[in-house]
Design an enzyme around this catalytic site. Structure first.
Site, PDB file in Angstrom:
ATOM      1  N   GLY A 230     -59.526  27.380  49.041  1.00 47.75           N
ATOM      2  CA  GLY A 230     -59.745  26.500  50.181  1.00 47.75           C
ATOM      3  C   GLY A 230     -59.039  25.159  50.036  1.00 47.75           C
TER       4      GLY A 230
ATOM      5  N   GLU B 202     -55.682  25.785  51.290  1.00 48.58           N
ATOM      6  CA  GLU B 202     -55.784  25.965  52.736  1.00 48.58           C
ATOM      7  C   GLU B 202     -55.916  24.621  53.447  1.00 48.58           C
ATOM      8  OE1 GLU B 202     -57.906  30.097  53.616  1.00 48.58           O
ATOM      9  OE2 GLU B 202     -58.882  29.027  51.981  1.00 48.58           O
TER      10      GLU B 202
END
Length: 252
Positions: free
Chosen positions: A114, A117
């Protein structure tokens, strides 16, 4: 009464440039649900501040930009919780990406899962020599859940994105002729050692990214993430990570 003070990140401003710093260094600036909600709140504040002309996103400390999701928290989630967590991450990063001002990610350390991301939702990425990037979710029986299968393809192309998402370092690598059979078998063995359901969903999601618009692709990823989160392999992968052992995949 106003909103409570931000706990997991903070916003500063020098002139027209704002800096958003993830501030959970003991947790390697992991993006748990509370941090994602604070990030959404900070983005709202930035949208209201007409004096901000550019934004830098970085992490506190000298080890991590963000190590990604909170693994211990995910291990305690139900399949429905995991699906909601993915939707929350998608919604927040879409808001960041939609900011009218330029956004620069300053990678001061690891940017995994994440965390990467989050960086991919920024317009530009500047990395320190200490930075280490990766999408290792496949090793947990999962796939990227905050847009990684979609934004990574758009940033670097489908083939390289699949290499990163699947965490195999030999794709497109030229090897000596006499080692071709050995290296191909090694690659196949590495793929065979991954969680089968997550591997299949990662391939499907990166294939969609090549042709679909970002919104459609992200909706597909949320559903694919939900599929992997509902598997026994996801439970085993997260448990094995926390116990520091090799997972025993069941393919279901």
């Amino acid at each position: 009464m106003g909103e409570p003070q931000l706990q997991n990140l903070h916003l500063t401003r020098v002139g027209a440039v704002a800096t958003l710093t993830l501030d959970r260094p003991r947790a390697l600036n992991a993006l748990d649900a509370a941090t994602l909600r604070e990030l959404a709140r900070a983005i709202r504040e930035l949208r209201r501040d007409g004096g901000v002309r550019a934004l830098v996103v970085t992490g506190a400390g000298d080890k991590a930009f963000s190590a990604g999701a909170d693994i211990a928290a995910m291990a305690a989630m139900s399949a429905a919780d995991g699906h909601a967590y993915s939707r929350l991450g998608h919604e927040v990063l879409a808001r960041l990406e939609a900011l009218a001002i330029p956004v620069v990610a300053a990678l001061n350390g690891v940017a995994l899962g994440g965390g990467l991301e989050l960086a991919l939702a920024c317009d530009l990425i500047v990395a320190s020599e200490k930075a280490r990037l990766g999408q290792p979710e496949i090793n947990l029986g999962l796939i990227p859940g905050f847009g990684g299968t979609q934004r990574l393809v758009r940033r670097i192309g489908q083939t390289r994105a699949r290499e990163e998402a699947l965490r195999v370092g030999l794709v497109n690598r030229v090897v000596p002729h006499e080692r071709l059979t050995e290296e191909a078998a090694k690659l196949a063995a590495e793929l065979g050692a991954r969680a089968p359901v997550a591997l299949a969903q990662a391939k499907r999601a990166t294939a969609v990214a090549a042709d679909a618009d970002l919104e459609t692709g992200c909706r597909f990823e949320v559903e694919a993430f939900g599929v992997t989160f509902a598997t026994e392999d996801r439970v085993e992968g997260l448990k094995a990570f926390l116990e520091k052992r090799t997972p025993a995949w069941k393919g279901r």
